[in-house]
Structure formats: C-alpha cells, structure tokens
Design a protein around this motif. Structure first.
Motif, PDB file in Angstrom:
ATOM      1  N   LEU A 228       0.828  -1.201   0.000  1.00 58.96           N
ATOM      2  CA  LEU A 228       0.000   0.000   0.000  1.00 58.96           C
ATOM      3  C   LEU A 228       0.865   1.254   0.000  1.00 58.96           C
ATOM      4  O   LEU A 228       0.584   2.222  -0.726  1.00 58.96           O
ATOM      5  CB  LEU A 228      -0.927  -0.011   1.218  1.00 58.96           C
ATOM      6  N   SER A 229       1.931   1.245   0.774  1.00 58.89           N
ATOM      7  CA  SER A 229       2.834   2.391   0.830  1.00 58.89           C
ATOM      8  C   SER A 229       3.458   2.678  -0.526  1.00 58.89           C
ATOM      9  O   SER A 229       3.564   3.829  -0.956  1.00 58.89           O
ATOM     10  CB  SER A 229       3.932   2.147   1.873  1.00 58.89           C
ATOM     11  N   LYS A 230       3.886   1.618  -1.214  1.00 56.25           N
ATOM     12  CA  LYS A 230       4.500   1.771  -2.533  1.00 56.25           C
ATOM     13  C   LYS A 230       3.539   2.413  -3.524  1.00 56.25           C
ATOM     14  O   LYS A 230       3.897   3.297  -4.307  1.00 56.25           O
ATOM     15  CB  LYS A 230       4.970   0.412  -3.065  1.00 56.25           C
ATOM     16  N   VAL A 231       2.281   1.939  -3.506  1.00 57.29           N
ATOM     17  CA  VAL A 231       1.270   2.476  -4.424  1.00 57.29           C
ATOM     18  C   VAL A 231       1.055   3.965  -4.155  1.00 57.29           C
ATOM     19  O   VAL A 231       1.008   4.780  -5.083  1.00 57.29           O
ATOM     20  CB  VAL A 231      -0.054   1.705  -4.283  1.00 57.29           C
ATOM     21  N   LEU A 232       0.928   4.333  -2.897  1.00 60.96           N
ATOM     22  CA  LEU A 232       0.698   5.741  -2.549  1.00 60.96           C
ATOM     23  C   LEU A 232       1.903   6.609  -2.868  1.00 60.96           C
ATOM     24  O   LEU A 232       1.758   7.756  -3.294  1.00 60.96           O
ATOM     25  CB  LEU A 232       0.338   5.847  -1.063  1.00 60.96           C
ATOM     26  N   PHE A 314     -13.143  -1.646   3.318  1.00 60.47           N
ATOM     27  CA  PHE A 314     -13.057  -3.085   3.468  1.00 60.47           C
ATOM     28  C   PHE A 314     -12.003  -3.653   2.536  1.00 60.47           C
ATOM     29  O   PHE A 314     -11.917  -3.284   1.370  1.00 60.47           O
ATOM     30  CB  PHE A 314     -14.422  -3.730   3.161  1.00 60.47           C
ATOM     31  N   LYS A 315     -11.190  -4.565   3.072  1.00 56.77           N
ATOM     32  CA  LYS A 315     -10.163  -5.221   2.277  1.00 56.77           C
ATOM     33  C   LYS A 315     -10.791  -6.303   1.402  1.00 56.77           C
ATOM     34  O   LYS A 315     -11.796  -6.896   1.782  1.00 56.77           O
ATOM     35  CB  LYS A 315      -9.106  -5.843   3.190  1.00 56.77           C
ATOM     36  N   PRO A 316     -10.169  -6.641   0.251  1.00 52.08           N
ATOM     37  CA  PRO A 316      -8.981  -6.013  -0.336  1.00 52.08           C
ATOM     38  C   PRO A 316      -9.303  -4.639  -0.908  1.00 52.08           C
ATOM     39  O   PRO A 316     -10.367  -4.439  -1.467  1.00 52.08           O
ATOM     40  CB  PRO A 316      -8.568  -6.993  -1.434  1.00 52.08           C
ATOM     41  N   ILE A 317      -8.386  -3.712  -0.768  1.00 52.53           N
ATOM     42  CA  ILE A 317      -8.618  -2.319  -1.135  1.00 52.53           C
ATOM     43  C   ILE A 317      -7.876  -1.999  -2.419  1.00 52.53           C
ATOM     44  O   ILE A 317      -6.695  -2.294  -2.550  1.00 52.53           O
ATOM     45  CB  ILE A 317      -8.128  -1.393  -0.002  1.00 52.53           C
ATOM     46  N   ASN A 318      -8.585  -1.384  -3.392  1.00 46.70           N
ATOM     47  CA  ASN A 318      -7.860  -0.940  -4.586  1.00 46.70           C
ATOM     48  C   ASN A 318      -7.642   0.566  -4.513  1.00 46.70           C
ATOM     49  O   ASN A 318      -8.281   1.279  -3.737  1.00 46.70           O
ATOM     50  CB  ASN A 318      -8.571  -1.356  -5.882  1.00 46.70           C
TER      51      ASN A 318
END
Length: 326
Positions: A228-232, A314-318
């Motif tokens: 998630l950090s990488k995507v952001l 809610f996971k999974p989160i896109n």
C-alpha cells in the motif's frame, strides 16, 4: 509461557473468524477478490502455526488473478485445508505443502464442473498420511471426522464445500494412503477493468495525486502495509509506515503536525485501529483517520462514532477506492 498463549489466541482468532464469517455469509456482499492476496494472506495468518520443519512450496504468480467473492470466506477455506495438511504431516519424513494457483481456458473444462469460461484452479498438496478410499467419499459430509472428540467436530470441510459452492465453484480431493493428498478448488475467473489498459487521462481523473502530503500507514501485515505504501508513493504521497499501533503512536507523536492522513488497520495486536485512533486524537484531533478492515460485517457506526475516523474501507482495497475516500 507467554509465547504459547499468544499462539493459542491467534488460532482462536482464526477459528472465530471462520465461524462468524460463515454465520453472517448471507449479509455479506461479493466483490472482486484477488486470489493471489487470498493465498498469501492465508499463509501469513498460519505463519506461527505451521511448524518450521514443513517446507512450503509456492507456485503463485505475482500478477492479479480475480474471482467474484468474499475475501475472508476464501481465506478461511485455504486456512482450513492448510491446517488439515499440517495434521496429516505429523511424523512424516521431509514434509511439504505445495500451494499452486493457475488459470485455465474454456477449451479444457474440468470433468464434472459447470464452468463456462476461463476458470481458476487452486491446488493444495501435501505428502502426508493420505486418506483411505472409504473416508475420501465422506470427507465433505457434515460432522464426519476421523479426529477424536477432543480434536474437532468435522464441520470444517463441509463448511469449506458450502463456501466454494456459494462462489459458483467446486472442490475435489485426490488422495492415496501413505502418499499424500491434493485438494483442487475450481473457481470462475473474472476479468476486471484494472486488467484493461485505460487511457492515461481517464486514470488521472479517477486517481487524485498526493501532491507531497504525508500519510501514516499502520498495518501489522508487513506485506500489505509495504504494498500500500509503494502504491501511494508512486502517486505523490510521502509515506510513514508502522507495523503495529504502538509503533504508529510513536511515529505520530513525533510527526503530529506533519501528518495529513492516517490509514490504520482495525485488527492489529497491542492496539486496534479504533483504540489507536482514540490515542492520536488526543495528540492532534485535526488529523483524519481511515480504518481498513477485512471484517465485512463491521458496522460503520462503530467506527464513525470516533470524531477523527472519517471512513472505513473493506479489504482487499484498490487504489481508486482509497482515493475516493481521501
């Protein structure tokens, strides 16, 4: 000792999730589920349960592989089968469990399965004691078990089969006594919009840019938190990452006037997401929090009663869902 108590609690938490997920299944909505994430999450949850003497062989692609379903119901299916494999491997020489994920096209449909398009096969194989032929025929029957009264009720595999049926799939078992067992799960393969290349302008309309704002990500699942950090980061956010609530609290206290947003997992050890939110509210009440959870039955009102919690995802989160919430 304390470590043993923690492990027992972890096992209990997994079992409670399985039971509650099944009871509430009619209340849950299906969504697009990446089976790569399902398998990796299942193996992570069982990380402290699977003995180090068992070799885990993974044939799981790094790419996305989607079906329509309920994430944690599918996780409970995989956990159940993996747990059975661990039991079957007791006392075996060079024990292993192999987990394989593959996609097949409609030109080779599996015999006896009503799958009309591309389909997914999840294979979980072990070299354990195997199942005798008579028992293999009854293995999915409610209350059938080869375990003693103290060890289990036999509900596991009957629930597994019911969940797979609800996902328009099927499950088969192949076993040879003293040679091992393979479970094969067949599920519909769903092609989704994010596998289709969209024009760059359309993507930019869907995903807002971070413009250097700072986000604190708090998640005890290191793999998910890092991803998630990488995507952001790739879309312009500065990221601070914590692996549990206490570490997150330390980071927040040092950067309370710099952090613009917090993304916090609800189901963490030491501090839950809502407990963490209450503590940082005292340090800086102006920083909004978004709670992430895999428990679809959670009521939003439970979280939104805390002033700084602005949304629950809610996971999974896109990434589109995250930015819509931000």
């Amino acid at each position: 000792d304390l470590e043993r108590i923690i492990k027992v609690c972890q096992r209990g938490k997994i079992r409670i999730k399985q039971i509650m997920s099944y009871i509430r299944s009619k209340e849950q909505r299906k969504q697009q589920v990446n089976l790569v994430d399902v398998l990796n999450q299942s193996l992570t949850l069982l990380g402290n349960v699977i003995p180090s003497t068992i070799t885990i062989k993974k044939e799981i692609s790094d790419s996305q592989c989607f079906t329509s379903g309920i994430f944690y119901q599918l996780v409970q299916v995989i956990i159940n089968i993996l747990t059975n494999a661990v039991h079957a491997l007791e006392g075996r020489t060079d024990p292993f469990i192999k987990v394989k994920l593959s996609v097949k096209d409609e030109s080779s449909p599996p015999k006896g399965h009503n799958l009309k398009s591309e389909y997914i096969i999840i294979e979980i194989e072990d070299n354990g004691c195997g199942i005798i032929k008579e028992n293999a025929k009854k293995i999915f029957d409610p209350l059938f078990t080869t375990k003693s009264e103290k060890e289990g009720t036999g509900l596991g595999l009957s629930v597994v089969q019911e969940i797979i049926k609800r996902h328009q799939g099927s499950i088969k078992v192949f076993s040879k006594l003293n040679h091992g067992t393979t479970f094969k799960i067949y599920l519909p393969h769903e092609k989704i919009f994010c596998n289709v290349k969209e024009p760059k302008q359309d993507l930019e309309k869907k995903i807002h840019q971070g413009h250097g704002r700072t986000v604190l990500v708090v998640d005890d699942d290191k793999h998910l938190g890092h991803s998630l950090s990488k995507v952001l980061q790739n879309i312009g956010y500065n990221i601070l990452l914590a692996n549990d609530g206490e570490e997150g609290l330390t980071i927040f206290s040092k950067n309370k006037n710099k952090i613009n947003l917090v993304l916090a997992d609800q189901d963490m050890p030491l501090l839950t997401g809502i407990e963490f939110s209450k503590k940082i509210y005292k340090l800086n009440p102006l920083v909004p929090v978004i709670i992430m959870t895999g428990e679809i039955h959670h009521e939003k009102n439970l979280f939104l009663g805390q002033p700084n919690i602005k949304d629950i995802l809610f996971k999974p989160i896109n990434i589109v869902r995250i930015h819509k919430s931000i």
